[in-house]
Design an enzyme around this catalytic site. Structure first.
Site, short mmCIF file in Angstrom:
data_model
loop_
_atom_site.label_atom_id
_atom_site.label_comp_id
_atom_site.label_asym_id
_atom_site.label_seq_id
_atom_site.Cartn_x
_atom_site.Cartn_y
_atom_site.Cartn_z
N CYS A 123 -1.21 -7.61 -3.11
CA CYS A 123 0.39 -7.42 -3.24
C CYS A 123 0.85 -8.73 -3.65
O CYS A 123 0.48 -9.76 -3.15
CB CYS A 123 0.94 -6.60 -2.31
SG CYS A 123 0.42 -4.97 -2.08
N LEU B 250 -1.20 -3.70 -4.52
CA LEU B 250 -2.62 -3.21 -4.20
C LEU B 250 -2.59 -2.17 -2.89
O LEU B 250 -1.91 -2.31 -1.92
CB LEU B 250 -3.44 -4.37 -3.65
CG LEU B 250 -4.74 -4.05 -3.09
CD1 LEU B 250 -5.65 -3.45 -4.31
CD2 LEU B 250 -5.62 -5.23 -2.32
N ILE C 126 -1.85 1.57 2.08
CA ILE C 126 -1.35 2.57 3.06
C ILE C 126 -0.30 3.51 2.07
O ILE C 126 0.45 2.89 1.10
CB ILE C 126 -0.27 1.99 4.01
CG1 ILE C 126 -1.07 1.24 4.91
CG2 ILE C 126 0.35 3.23 4.80
CD1 ILE C 126 -0.31 0.50 6.17
N ASP D 86 4.47 1.34 5.51
CA ASP D 86 4.98 0.59 6.61
C ASP D 86 6.37 -0.37 5.75
O ASP D 86 7.22 -0.80 6.70
CB ASP D 86 4.08 -0.27 7.26
CG ASP D 86 3.08 -1.20 6.07
OD1 ASP D 86 3.50 -0.98 5.06
OD2 ASP D 86 2.56 -2.28 6.61
#
Length: 162
Positions: free
Chosen positions: A2, A50, A53, A99
């Site tokens: 990311c 990317l 989660i 998250d």
């Protein structure tokens, strides 16, 4: 991996959409799964994802319920489930299982003190459209680096350059 990019304090001379997209395209290798953008005339944020989660959700930039905060976030919060439960008990509503949204609602609840509660590795940019405030932070160990520059009246934010 990311990555996020952005700028704030814009003087009106840039095409925000085109500029932030070009910035995010330059880091496409950091996040091939998705891209997202926010612009409001004073700031622009771009994100390359990317997915790890909440593969179907957790698109960024994230916004809280009343659109008073916008977040781009790179990293992993190890205690996000515990914090999420506490925030739900405090009345916060979540729209993802990621998250990053815990960071967003945590900032609403605790302000910058949310950083003391986060266990993990992260870099983030949190923007408050009402007053143009841009809050930047990273984990205490610098595992997820955060680079920024003040150029004139403009603040430029970018991830690690490689």
């Amino acid at each position: 991996m990311c990555g996020f990019v952005g700028f704030a304090g814009e003087d009106g001379t840039l095409d925000h959409g085109a500029t932030v997209r070009a910035m995010a395209d330059a880091i496409a290798h950091r996040g091939p799964d998705d891209a997202g953008y926010f612009t409001d005339g004073r700031a622009a944020l771009g994100f390359r994802r990317l997915a790890i989660i909440d593969l179907e959700g957790a698109r960024q930039p994230l916004r809280n319920e009343d659109d008073s905060l916008v977040l781009v976030f790179n990293g992993e919060i190890y205690n996000y489930r515990e914090l999420r439960s506490a925030l739900i008990r405090a009345g916060h509503r979540f729209s993802t299982d990621g998250d990053g949204e815990v960071v967003l609602h945590g900032f609403e609840q605790w302000g910058p003190a949310v950083l003391d509660r986060l266990r993990g590795m992260f870099a983030l940019a949190l923007y408050r459209p009402a007053d143009g405030e841009l809050f930047l932070a990273r984990d205490a160990f610098g595992i997820k680096p955060l680079y920024y520059a003040e150029i004139g009246r403009r603040m430029i934010v970018c991830p690690m350059l490689v």
